[in-house]
Scaffold this motif. Structure first.
Motif, PDB file in Angstrom:
ATOM      1  N   ALA A 169       0.786  -1.155  -0.035  1.00  0.00           N
ATOM      2  CA  ALA A 169       0.111  -0.147  -0.074  1.00  0.00           C
ATOM      3  C   ALA A 169       0.936   1.192  -0.189  1.00  0.00           C
ATOM      4  CB  ALA A 169      -1.020   0.027   1.120  1.00  0.00           C
ATOM      5  N   MET A 170       1.902   1.258   0.857  1.00  0.00           N
ATOM      6  CA  MET A 170       2.696   2.590   0.839  1.00  0.00           C
ATOM      7  C   MET A 170       3.654   2.639  -0.537  1.00  0.00           C
ATOM      8  SD  MET A 170       2.163   3.874   3.909  1.00  0.00           S
ATOM      9  CE  MET A 170       0.420   2.974   3.491  1.00  0.00           C
ATOM     10  N   ALA A 171       3.887   1.695  -1.142  1.00  0.00           N
ATOM     11  CA  ALA A 171       4.442   1.702  -2.285  1.00  0.00           C
ATOM     12  C   ALA A 171       3.652   2.120  -3.377  1.00  0.00           C
ATOM     13  CB  ALA A 171       5.190   0.457  -2.756  1.00  0.00           C
ATOM     14  N   ALA A 172       2.380   1.969  -3.293  1.00  0.00           N
ATOM     15  CA  ALA A 172       1.322   2.352  -4.459  1.00  0.00           C
ATOM     16  C   ALA A 172       1.154   3.799  -4.003  1.00  0.00           C
ATOM     17  CB  ALA A 172       0.072   1.640  -4.226  1.00  0.00           C
ATOM     18  N   LEU A 173       0.994   4.301  -2.825  1.00  0.00           N
ATOM     19  CA  LEU A 173       0.843   5.928  -2.553  1.00  0.00           C
ATOM     20  C   LEU A 173       1.908   6.468  -2.840  1.00  0.00           C
ATOM     21  CD1 LEU A 173      -1.099   5.476   0.894  1.00  0.00           C
ATOM     22  CD2 LEU A 173      -2.202   5.858  -1.251  1.00  0.00           C
ATOM     23  N   ALA A 174       3.338   6.042  -2.682  1.00  0.00           N
ATOM     24  CA  ALA A 174       4.367   6.921  -2.929  1.00  0.00           C
ATOM     25  C   ALA A 174       4.382   7.217  -4.482  1.00  0.00           C
ATOM     26  CB  ALA A 174       5.382   6.251  -2.329  1.00  0.00           C
ATOM     27  N   SER A 175       4.163   5.876  -5.170  1.00  0.00           N
ATOM     28  CA  SER A 175       4.270   6.106  -6.789  1.00  0.00           C
ATOM     29  C   SER A 175       3.256   7.055  -7.269  1.00  0.00           C
ATOM     30  CB  SER A 175       4.097   4.594  -7.037  1.00  0.00           C
ATOM     31  OG  SER A 175       4.046   4.926  -8.946  1.00  0.00           O
ATOM     32  N   THR A 176       2.077   7.100  -6.768  1.00  0.00           N
ATOM     33  CA  THR A 176       0.787   7.710  -6.983  1.00  0.00           C
ATOM     34  C   THR A 176       1.083   9.188  -6.680  1.00  0.00           C
ATOM     35  OG1 THR A 176      -0.638   5.895  -6.726  1.00  0.00           O
ATOM     36  CG2 THR A 176      -1.590   8.300  -7.077  1.00  0.00           C
ATOM     37  N   SER A 177       1.601   9.586  -5.613  1.00  0.00           N
ATOM     38  CA  SER A 177       1.891  10.883  -5.279  1.00  0.00           C
ATOM     39  C   SER A 177       2.929  11.596  -5.770  1.00  0.00           C
ATOM     40  CB  SER A 177       2.089  11.005  -3.648  1.00  0.00           C
ATOM     41  OG  SER A 177       3.402  10.516  -3.409  1.00  0.00           O
ATOM     42  N   LYS A 178       4.069  10.666  -6.378  1.00  0.00           N
ATOM     43  CA  LYS A 178       5.016  11.283  -7.478  1.00  0.00           C
ATOM     44  C   LYS A 178       4.488  11.498  -8.641  1.00  0.00           C
ATOM     45  CE  LYS A 178       9.674   9.938  -8.896  1.00  0.00           C
ATOM     46  NZ  LYS A 178      10.518   8.868  -8.928  1.00  0.00           N
ATOM     47  N   ALA A 179       3.590  10.731  -9.117  1.00  0.00           N
ATOM     48  CA  ALA A 179       2.957  11.069 -10.649  1.00  0.00           C
ATOM     49  C   ALA A 179       2.204  12.304 -10.424  1.00  0.00           C
ATOM     50  CB  ALA A 179       2.140   9.856 -10.914  1.00  0.00           C
ATOM     51  N   ILE A 180       1.374  12.473  -9.303  1.00  0.00           N
ATOM     52  CA  ILE A 180       0.769  13.992  -9.292  1.00  0.00           C
ATOM     53  C   ILE A 180       1.612  15.083  -9.139  1.00  0.00           C
ATOM     54  CG2 ILE A 180      -0.857  15.391  -7.510  1.00  0.00           C
ATOM     55  CD1 ILE A 180      -1.930  12.402  -6.918  1.00  0.00           C
ATOM     56  N   ARG A 181       2.653  14.900  -8.109  1.00  0.00           N
ATOM     57  CA  ARG A 181       3.630  16.159  -8.320  1.00  0.00           C
ATOM     58  C   ARG A 181       4.176  16.296  -9.417  1.00  0.00           C
ATOM     59  NH1 ARG A 181       5.352  13.173  -3.793  1.00  0.00           N
ATOM     60  NH2 ARG A 181       7.345  12.822  -4.629  1.00  0.00           N
ATOM     61  N   ARG A 182       4.593  15.273 -10.316  1.00  0.00           N
ATOM     62  CA  ARG A 182       5.282  15.476 -11.742  1.00  0.00           C
ATOM     63  C   ARG A 182       4.055  16.031 -12.609  1.00  0.00           C
ATOM     64  NH1 ARG A 182       5.779  10.228 -12.714  1.00  0.00           N
ATOM     65  NH2 ARG A 182       7.859  10.151 -11.857  1.00  0.00           N
ATOM     66  N   ALA A 183       3.007  15.733 -12.627  1.00  0.00           N
ATOM     67  CA  ALA A 183       1.827  16.565 -13.161  1.00  0.00           C
ATOM     68  C   ALA A 183       2.006  18.009 -12.998  1.00  0.00           C
ATOM     69  CB  ALA A 183       0.466  15.867 -13.305  1.00  0.00           C
ATOM     70  N   PHE A 184       1.726  18.028 -11.711  1.00  0.00           N
ATOM     71  CA  PHE A 184       1.904  19.636 -11.293  1.00  0.00           C
ATOM     72  C   PHE A 184       3.155  20.412 -11.636  1.00  0.00           C
ATOM     73  CE2 PHE A 184      -1.146  18.930  -7.454  1.00  0.00           C
ATOM     74  CZ  PHE A 184      -2.182  18.789  -8.319  1.00  0.00           C
ATOM     75  N   LEU A 185       4.323  19.915 -11.929  1.00  0.00           N
ATOM     76  CA  LEU A 185       5.532  20.450 -12.367  1.00  0.00           C
ATOM     77  C   LEU A 185       5.265  20.889 -13.901  1.00  0.00           C
ATOM     78  CD1 LEU A 185       8.161  18.378 -10.582  1.00  0.00           C
ATOM     79  CD2 LEU A 185       7.862  20.750 -10.010  1.00  0.00           C
ATOM     80  N   THR A 186       4.312  20.524 -14.565  1.00  0.00           N
ATOM     81  CA  THR A 186       4.484  20.816 -16.243  1.00  0.00           C
ATOM     82  C   THR A 186       4.569  22.383 -16.384  1.00  0.00           C
ATOM     83  OG1 THR A 186       2.753  19.023 -16.467  1.00  0.00           O
ATOM     84  CG2 THR A 186       2.888  20.800 -18.161  1.00  0.00           C
ATOM     85  N   PRO A 187       3.680  23.297 -15.525  1.00  0.00           N
ATOM     86  CA  PRO A 187       4.227  24.690 -16.022  1.00  0.00           C
ATOM     87  C   PRO A 187       5.468  25.143 -15.954  1.00  0.00           C
ATOM     88  CG  PRO A 187       2.813  24.427 -13.872  1.00  0.00           C
ATOM     89  CD  PRO A 187       2.766  23.074 -14.575  1.00  0.00           C
ATOM     90  N   THR A 188       6.377  24.524 -15.196  1.00  0.00           N
ATOM     91  CA  THR A 188       7.681  24.954 -15.018  1.00  0.00           C
ATOM     92  C   THR A 188       8.452  24.884 -16.118  1.00  0.00           C
ATOM     93  OG1 THR A 188       8.452  22.756 -14.195  1.00  0.00           O
ATOM     94  CG2 THR A 188       7.498  24.318 -12.417  1.00  0.00           C
TER      95      THR A 188
END
Length: 282
Positions: free
Chosen positions: A166-185
């Motif tokens: 479960a922790m690995a799934a959450l870590a991977s998902t939160s990282k994907a969200i942060r990567r999407a949020f970095l798009t405008p940079t």
């Protein structure tokens, strides 16, 4: 015999006090979060001496607002970023949905044991005051992630999923969200328009050197984000001339909260920040 009330205004006086047209639209929006993990993605984290910064929804929205405004001024690179951000959020939501479906299968696997997904006794309600649709798209993504956290932590508690899984799934998902949020940079605010690229001006050449070659359909305005703002075409004097039509091929999306038309009638991978900073910030 009755007499007319001296304090009653005449019909013409009453009409004169009414506004000539409705005012600007306003709304109230908020999101309710049940987990600290989702709240961290909403707020983000500032860089400290011992910890890197974490991109959050509030910073993402602020950057997207600058990109949005540049797209309205006919910056084709801003248009490109809006399209990439929309796609990144949609792809990440699909990833979250897939993991949610997996968690739901585990939670419903016991036929005679009723399992109710946990919820916070004191959830946090946060206001959503975003100037563009992209902030709200990010909020929906965090809402989905919040539910995923609840489902996975519940599955761990009732021994349906190992904690490490479960922790690995959450870590991977939160990282994907942060990567999407970095798009405008990836966008550099250089004050260019499509004409700068087409006419190969100095600023246009600088933009190409900084952000790469544009896809032809983006440069032509044939492909834009579904939530992109209408393009205010620069006039010859360099001033925004909103009465002009956008170039042929552009698709302008009406912002329903802009009544102009009516008026005429915890862990962050530091490599993510390094990767994003290469494209600059708007």
């Amino acid at each position: 015999m009755t007499t007319k009330d001296q304090n009653t205004p005449a019909p013409s006086d009453t009409l004169s006090t009414q506004p000539s047209q409705p005012g600007r639209l306003r709304g109230s929006y908020s999101i309710t979060l049940h987990t600290r993990q989702a709240q961290r993605l909403f707020r983000g984290r500032r860089r400290t001496d011992d910890k890197p910064s974490i991109i959050g929804l509030t910073a993402f929205s602020a950057m997207m607002t600058r990109v949005w405004e540049a797209a309205g001024r006919d910056d084709p690179y801003a248009d490109w970023i809006l399209l990439q951000a929309e796609q990144a959020i949609e792809d990440t939501r699909k990833q979250v949905k897939t993991r949610q479906q997996e968690a739901d299968r585990h939670l419903s696997s016991r036929t005679r044991v009723k399992i109710e997904v946990a919820a916070s006794l004191e959830p946090v309600e946060l206001p959503l005051n975003f100037p563009t649709p992209y902030g709200y798209m990010g909020a929906y993504l965090i809402e989905d992630f919040d539910q995923l956290v609840l489902s996975l932590l519940t599955a761990v508690h009732v021994a349906l999923i190992p904690r490490d899984t479960a922790m690995a799934a959450l870590a991977s998902t939160s990282k994907a969200i942060r990567r999407a949020f970095l798009t405008p940079t990836r966008h550099k605010l250089l004050g260019i328009t499509r004409q700068d690229i087409l006419m190969t001006t100095q600023r246009g050449a600088q933009a190409v050197a900084a952000m790469g070659e544009l896809p032809p359909e983006i440069l032509a305005g044939d492909q834009r984000s579904r939530y992109a703002p209408p393009i205010r075409v620069p006039s010859i004097k360099g001033e925004a001339d909103e009465s002009k039509e956008a170039p042929a091929g552009t698709t302008a999306t009406v912002d329903l909260l802009d009544d102009e038309e009516g008026a005429d009638d915890d862990n962050a991978d530091s490599s993510e920040a390094t990767e994003a900073s290469g494209g600059g910030s708007s």
